[in-house]
Design an enzyme around this catalytic site. Structure first.
Site, PDB file in Angstrom:
ATOM      1  N   ALA A 254      -7.062   2.043  -6.360  1.00 36.72           N
ATOM      2  CA  ALA A 254      -8.282   2.159  -5.562  1.00 36.72           C
ATOM      3  C   ALA A 254      -8.378   3.458  -4.770  1.00 36.72           C
ATOM      4  O   ALA A 254      -9.385   3.700  -4.115  1.00 36.72           O
ATOM      5  CB  ALA A 254      -8.359   0.975  -4.604  1.00 36.72           C
TER       6      ALA A 254
ATOM      7  N   ASN B  86      -1.446  -3.503  -2.505  1.00 31.38           N
ATOM      8  CA  ASN B  86      -1.601  -2.611  -3.662  1.00 31.38           C
ATOM      9  C   ASN B  86      -1.679  -1.151  -3.241  1.00 31.38           C
ATOM     10  O   ASN B  86      -0.966  -0.308  -3.783  1.00 31.38           O
ATOM     11  CB  ASN B  86      -2.853  -2.991  -4.457  1.00 31.38           C
ATOM     12  CG  ASN B  86      -2.659  -4.276  -5.240  1.00 31.38           C
ATOM     13  OD1 ASN B  86      -1.642  -4.463  -5.898  1.00 31.38           O
ATOM     14  ND2 ASN B  86      -3.628  -5.174  -5.146  1.00 31.38           N
TER      15      ASN B  86
ATOM     16  N   HIS C 290     -10.431   3.539   2.831  1.00 29.18           N
ATOM     17  CA  HIS C 290      -9.024   3.938   2.764  1.00 29.18           C
ATOM     18  C   HIS C 290      -8.924   5.408   3.140  1.00 29.18           C
ATOM     19  O   HIS C 290      -9.705   6.223   2.665  1.00 29.18           O
ATOM     20  CB  HIS C 290      -8.474   3.801   1.340  1.00 29.18           C
ATOM     21  CG  HIS C 290      -8.653   2.459   0.718  1.00 29.18           C
ATOM     22  ND1 HIS C 290      -7.876   1.366   1.043  1.00 29.18           N
ATOM     23  CD2 HIS C 290      -9.509   2.023  -0.231  1.00 29.18           C
ATOM     24  CE1 HIS C 290      -8.254   0.328   0.321  1.00 29.18           C
ATOM     25  NE2 HIS C 290      -9.251   0.686  -0.459  1.00 29.18           N
TER      26      HIS C 290
END
Ligand SMILES: NC(=O)c1ccc[n+]([C@@H]2O[C@H](COP(=O)([O-])OP(=O)(O)OC[C@H]3O[C@@H](n4cnc5c(N)ncnc54)[C@H](O)[C@@H]3O)[C@@H](O)[C@H]2O)c1
Length: 271
Positions: free
Chosen positions: A128, A194, A224
């Site tokens: 991601a 993750n 993020h």
């Protein structure tokens, strides 16, 4: 030019969720690879076979009737454990999307040793987040610090220990409720594991990578951030990813980077 299905490199897809659906769509769209089989939980074989007519749906590795060019795990921690070491030991390269599973040092060692013994490769896509290539390349010159910040709307932290630390329903300002190692972050917040694991594995490892988590009522999306400094200079990356239609918890980029990992196995140019 797309080839005929019979001549195409065939992959094994482990899982039948949102990421797997994107990989199946990419097989059709690009015409560069085919889904040789879909491995699902044994109890789900009949149902998934109905959902995916024309594809071989299997419930166990013993039913695998071809040699995949690569196996793609997009299922769960338990699937990495159940199938990863066996596939690698028999010489099949494996893309692992459930990278949080590698927080388990024992499982990581089992996968590493199986890959070494089987002459296969364990492939960890960026998932991601951006900058994993740069972070890992920067290791060659030496990294001084790596920080990963996860910023989400308060409701997205429900069902995690943040619920005990903050009044999530009435929060009016951003609140940082976690600051610590990637190892403890992945253990206490497995739903964040993750990305924390990917950043740790690409850079300074689970114990030297700092993670911060923030509940922020002013944001709508999961954000993020990666900050790193070292001999290369410094970098500061932010991504505001869109989720997949099939799973609001999974960033679309996680699926696209899985597809990239497959394409890099089957096309003449790797990028
Ligand atoms: N690397 C990253 O940045 C990143 C980002 C998002 C999601 N992920 C991970 O990718 C994985 C797939 O995500 P998704 O959105 O497709 O999930 P999903 O829940 O939509 O689908 C997962 C599928 O795998 C199946 N499955 C689970 N365990 C299995 C097993 N032992 N054997 C066979 N099938 C099994 C489930 O039944 C389901 O069909 C998850 O583990 C998720 O945590 C990684």
């Amino acid at each position: 030019m797309p080839g005929t299905a019979a001549a195409l490199p065939q992959i094994l897809l482990i899982g039948n969720g949102a990421v797997a659906a994107e990989v199946r769509a990419a097989a059709k769209r690009t015409g560069l690879f085919a889904i040789g089989a879909v491995l699902v939980r044994p109890a789900r074989v009949a149902q998934v076979q109905q959902e995916l007519p024309g594809l071989a749906v299997i419930g166990d590795l013993s039913a695998l009737a071809f040699r995949p060019v690569v196996a793609v795990e997009c299922a769960s921690h338990s699937a990495v454990q159940a199938y990863g070491p066996a596939l690698l030991r028999q010489g099949t390269d494996l893309v692992v999307v459930s990278i949080g599973a590698l927080t388990d040092d024992g499982l990581y060692a089992a996968l590493h040793d199986a890959a070494r013994d089987g002459g296969a490769r364990l492939i960890l896509p960026a998932g991601a987040v951006p900058g994993i290539d740069a972070l890992n390349a920067a290791m060659a010159g030496g990294l001084d610090s790596v920080r990963y910040v996860s910023r989400k709307p308060p409701a997205a932290w429900k069902g995690t220990p943040a619920e005990q630390l903050l009044a999530l329903d009435t929060l009016s300002e951003p609140a940082e409720f976690y600051k610590g190692t990637a190892r403890r972050a992945a253990q206490e917040y497995p739903k964040n594991a993750n990305v924390a694991a990917t950043v740790a594995l690409a850079g300074l490892g689970f114990d030297a990578t700092e993670v911060r988590m923030i509940a922020d009522p002013s944001v709508q999306a999961n954000i993020h951030e990666i900050h790193a400094a070292g001999a290369f200079g410094d970098m500061h990356l932010t991504i505001r990813g869109r989720p997949l239609p099939g799973n609001p918890k999974t960033s679309s980029l996680a699926a696209y980077s899985t597809i990239r990992a497959v394409l890099n196995r089957v096309r003449p140019v790797e990028i």
